[in-house]
Design an enzyme around this catalytic site. Structure first.
Site, PDB file in Angstrom:
ATOM      1  N   ARG B  63       0.841  -1.211   0.000  1.00  0.00           N
ATOM      2  CA  ARG B  63       0.000   0.000   0.000  1.00  0.00           C
ATOM      3  C   ARG B  63       0.870   1.252   0.000  1.00  0.00           C
ATOM      4  NH1 ARG B  63      -4.458   0.948   4.663  1.00  0.00           N
ATOM      5  NH2 ARG B  63      -5.693  -0.393   3.342  1.00  0.00           N
ATOM      6  N   SER B 173       6.157   2.161   9.064  1.00  0.00           N
ATOM      7  CA  SER B 173       5.208   2.497  10.124  1.00  0.00           C
ATOM      8  C   SER B 173       4.666   1.248  10.804  1.00  0.00           C
ATOM      9  CB  SER B 173       4.065   3.340   9.565  1.00  0.00           C
ATOM     10  OG  SER B 173       3.409   2.631   8.552  1.00  0.00           O
ATOM     11  N   SER B 213      -0.287   0.503   6.274  1.00  0.00           N
ATOM     12  CA  SER B 213       0.046  -0.669   5.463  1.00  0.00           C
ATOM     13  C   SER B 213      -1.227  -1.401   5.119  1.00  0.00           C
ATOM     14  CB  SER B 213       0.949  -1.629   6.234  1.00  0.00           C
ATOM     15  OG  SER B 213       1.968  -0.936   6.881  1.00  0.00           O
TER      16      SER B 213
END
Lengths: 237, 278
Positions: B63, B173, B213
């Site tokens: 993503r 992240s 994500s």
């Protein structure tokens, strides 16, 4: 990325030195995500919301619906800062009870909307960080949707999306329910089945592109027979 | 030959800082009116790598986000550096893409000039030297893994230029979620199946627990003499099934004006080329 803070007035780089302690202000608000949608039909109203509660990049809960039942004919959807959502719904519940006790009748959807507007405006200079949408039946039994901004401005709509994915949903609703930007299309009145199907499809699309929307969809259908709830799973990633 | 008033110079490689001062002043002026400078698209990612019995496995989600909107649902975060070395990139998408391409070409030249096969430690050194030179302005967090003549190696490199050599690493992240899975189940010298499942579970944890994500899990298995790119390895985030039909009939979009401009064409030359259609 270089920011403006490294450059002074005349375009030269500022001298780098320790300028003393910097005060960081505590922010009383945080954004907990979530999307809310309401559609008014001929004799029904639908209020739908996703059930994800997030903060920053994390998820607090996958099962925190944002629709709250106020009366047998009114549902409110609140998204934004969860703390203010909870407080606001508690205040509305208390005010509904007070009205019932002093006037011996349940508040109508229109009356609730007007009251909410005054409640929000009373906090004009420290607002409730909540995007509200009320969906319910009016006195004549027709569907009604009232949409608000954080400080109390409101209007009656046929359909409205609010929250983090509102900018993605609203144009789709304008096209499918309002028949905007289309020609040679029959303006059929919206049936309850088609409306529910549309709401489900629209949230599936929102969950694809908005990171704050997902997990599950809670749909509350308000008719003269009461309030029916339906839960549909959405993307969890 | 076209003569121009100013002599044109060949483009100098590297970064062009002409607009920095202008951008800084614009940002300062515009912030008063409520405008914000455009933000670079970050991948908001979960990437991970482990060393197993026969080599290295790299994993990534797919993503790419633009602030908090999904920009790309199936982007490729595992970049090719050399036939036996691959690199996962997190952080600013453009930085990760371009810096890995730059390193890939530099490494190829280096291998040709030394006459030896490329080594993972060489890429790591080139990457960290470049990232340090730009003092963290290149926002790329990378996981470099490969199998060279000295065996399997795995490095993680941070935007300011520091690096770690470890048997298992995560970045991005979603790194906290992925590292939680690694810390629970990592063992040295795992078999291929078990190792693949571990990386898949780590990336899946990042996909579900991190908002930056999502979508699919890509894996890259590098062992002695072979590379397997499994894209997608798994698709835990499935798209919901829509029930309505949203196709429009011809004539739904209004035509406001129509102008037809005929272009006069004069036949100058005609050549016929036969095609052998047997």
């Amino acid at each position: 990325m270089l920011s403006a803070a490294t450059y002074g007035e005349n375009g030269k780089m500022k001298e780098y030195h320790y300028s003393g302690p910097v005060e960081h202000r505590f922010s009383p608000y945080t954004f907990n995500g979530g999307t809310v949608l309401a559609v008014a039909g001929e004799d029904f109203a639908i209020v739908a919301s996703d059930t994800r509660l997030s903060e920053g990049y994390s998820i607090h809960s996958r099962d925190s619906p944002k629709c709250y039942k106020l009366t047998d004919r009114t549902v409110i959807g609140c998204s934004g800062f969860h703390g203010d959502c909870l407080t606001l719904t508690k205040i509305i519940d208390a005010r509904l009870k007070m009205y019932k006790h002093s006037n011996n009748k349940t508040m109508t959807s229109g009356a609730i909307a007007a009251m909410l507007s005054t409640i929000l405006y009373s906090r004009r200079f420290f607002p409730y960080y909540v995007y509200n949408i009320i969906g319910g039946l009016d006195e004549e039994g027709r569907g009604a949707v009232y949409s608000f901004d954080p400080v109390g401005s409101y209007q009656r709509d046929t359909y409205k999306a609010g929250g983090s994915a509102s900018a993605m949903l609203q144009p789709l609703l304008d096209n499918q329910i309002g028949f905007k930007n289309m020609e040679n299309v029959e303006h059929l009145p919206l049936s309850q089945e088609k409306a529910v199907q549309l709401v489900k499809d629209v949230f599936i699309s929102a969950a694809e592109r908005d990171v704050y929307t997902g997990d599950a969809l809670r749909i509350c259908i308000v008719t003269k027979d009461g309030i029916k709830e339906e839960t549909v799973p959405l993307r969890k990633d | 030959m076209l003569l121009s008033a100013k002599p044109s110079f060949a483009p100098v490689g590297g970064f062009n800082f002409e607009n920095v001062r202008r951008n800084a002043m614009l940002e300062e002026q515009m912030s008063g009116q409520g405008f914000k400078a455009p933000k670079a698209r970050k991948t908001g990612t979960t990437i991970a790598g482990i060393i197993f019995k026969d080599g290295v496995i790299l994993g990534a989600d797919t993503r790419a986000t633009d602030d908090m909107v999904v920009a790309d649902k199936n982007c490729m975060k595992i970049h090719h550096i050399a036939p036996n070395i691959y690199c996962c990139g997190a952080g600013v998408a453009a930085d990760a893409d371009v810096i890995t391409q730059m390193m890939s070409s530099q490494l190829q030249l280096h291998a040709l000039s030394t006459g030896r096969a490329a080594r993972v430690v060489t890429v790591t050194r080139l990457l960290k030297q470049m990232l340090f030179r730009y003092q963290g302005r290149i926002g790329a967090s990378l996981i470099v893994g490969g199998y060279d003549v000295t065996g399997p190696h795995l490095y993680s490199i941070y935007p300011h230029g520091s690096f770690d050599k470890l048997p298992y690493v995560t970045m991005g992240s979603g790194s906290a979620s992925a590292m939680a899975v690694f810390e629970d189940r990592f063992k040295p010298n795992m078999e291929l199946e078990e190792a693949q499942r571990l990386v898949q579970d780590a990336i899946t944890a990042g996909i579900f627990c991190d908002l930056g994500s999502g979508s699919n899990v890509d894996l890259c298995v590098i062992s002695k003499g072979s590379v397997d790119i499994l894209r997608p390895f798994d698709q835990p985030g499935k798209r919901g099934c829509k029930h309505g039909q949203y196709r429009y009939k011809k004539g739904t979009t209004a035509v406001l004006t129509k102008t037809v401009t005929p272009i006069a064409v004069e036949l100058v030359e005609e050549t016929v080329q036969r095609m052998d259609t047997e």
